[in-house]
Design a protein around this motif. Sequence first.
Motif, short mmCIF file in Angstrom:
data_model
loop_
_atom_site.label_atom_id
_atom_site.label_comp_id
_atom_site.label_asym_id
_atom_site.label_seq_id
_atom_site.Cartn_x
_atom_site.Cartn_y
_atom_site.Cartn_z
N ASN A 1 10.00 -1.51 -5.04
CA ASN A 1 10.20 -1.97 -3.67
C ASN A 1 11.67 -2.32 -3.42
N LYS A 2 11.97 -2.76 -2.20
CA LYS A 2 13.37 -3.02 -1.82
C LYS A 2 13.98 -4.19 -2.60
N ASP A 3 13.14 -5.04 -3.20
CA ASP A 3 13.63 -6.15 -4.02
C ASP A 3 13.82 -5.76 -5.48
N GLY A 4 13.58 -4.48 -5.78
CA GLY A 4 13.76 -3.99 -7.14
C GLY A 4 12.57 -4.25 -8.05
N GLN A 5 11.44 -4.72 -7.50
CA GLN A 5 10.26 -4.99 -8.32
C GLN A 5 9.36 -3.76 -8.33
N LYS A 6 8.75 -3.48 -9.48
CA LYS A 6 7.83 -2.37 -9.58
C LYS A 6 6.47 -2.78 -9.02
N VAL A 7 5.94 -1.97 -8.12
CA VAL A 7 4.65 -2.24 -7.48
C VAL A 7 3.68 -1.15 -7.91
N TYR A 8 2.50 -1.55 -8.38
CA TYR A 8 1.48 -0.61 -8.81
C TYR A 8 0.45 -0.44 -7.71
N THR A 9 -0.01 0.79 -7.50
CA THR A 9 -0.97 1.07 -6.44
C THR A 9 -2.23 1.72 -7.02
N THR A 10 -3.34 1.48 -6.36
CA THR A 10 -4.60 2.15 -6.67
C THR A 10 -5.23 2.55 -5.35
N ASP A 11 -5.49 3.85 -5.19
CA ASP A 11 -6.10 4.37 -3.98
C ASP A 11 -7.28 5.26 -4.36
N VAL A 12 -8.19 5.44 -3.42
CA VAL A 12 -9.23 6.44 -3.56
C VAL A 12 -8.81 7.62 -2.69
N VAL A 13 -8.67 8.79 -3.29
CA VAL A 13 -8.35 10.00 -2.54
C VAL A 13 -9.68 10.60 -2.09
N ALA A 14 -9.89 10.63 -0.78
CA ALA A 14 -11.16 11.09 -0.22
C ALA A 14 -11.30 12.59 -0.37
N GLU A 15 -12.41 13.01 -0.94
CA GLU A 15 -12.75 14.42 -1.01
C GLU A 15 -13.79 14.75 0.04
N ASP A 16 -14.61 13.77 0.41
CA ASP A 16 -15.64 13.95 1.43
C ASP A 16 -15.85 12.62 2.15
N GLN A 17 -16.01 12.69 3.47
CA GLN A 17 -16.27 11.50 4.28
C GLN A 17 -17.45 11.82 5.19
N GLU A 18 -18.45 10.95 5.19
CA GLU A 18 -19.64 11.15 6.02
C GLU A 18 -19.96 9.87 6.76
N PHE A 19 -20.52 10.02 7.95
CA PHE A 19 -20.98 8.85 8.68
C PHE A 19 -22.20 8.28 7.97
#
Length: 147
Positions: free
Chosen positions: A84-102
């Motif tokens: 980030n802009k403060d020089g700190q390492k930020v770790y992320t976790t996301d779900v990459v959508a392959e399918d989305q249903e109502f």
Amino acid sequence: MNKVILMGRLTRDPDVRYSQGENPTAIARYSLAVDRRFNRGDENNTDFINIVAFGRAGEFAEKYLHKGTKVLVTGRIQTGSYTNKDGQKVYTTDVVAEDQEFAESKNASSEGGYAGNSNYSRNEAPAAADGDFMSIPDGIVEELPFN
């Protein structure tokens, strides 16, 4: 195997951006509120999970999903990091959508959550019996895929 299946409600409208270049690709980001049940006393907590949808899935999110929509998302977990802009390492976790249903009908989301047979309006739906099971209305037994 990296496979995730989640059901929850969008906490905000998707933020959709398009990649640069000859063939811009939609990139939709949104957060999903997913209930988590504890064994102790049926206490509920909610997890807020970041979802990313690329390409057609991103376009689908942009066009049809909005805050409060209940969806079923299947995809994969993807981790990453940045500084980030403060020089700190930020770790992320996301779900990459392959399918989305109502996960509920359009009427259910606008009328408070009933996701029954689409042939019935909320006011016509049969009352639930004890134990939260619904009686099968007369005349539709033949339409059920199982007996």
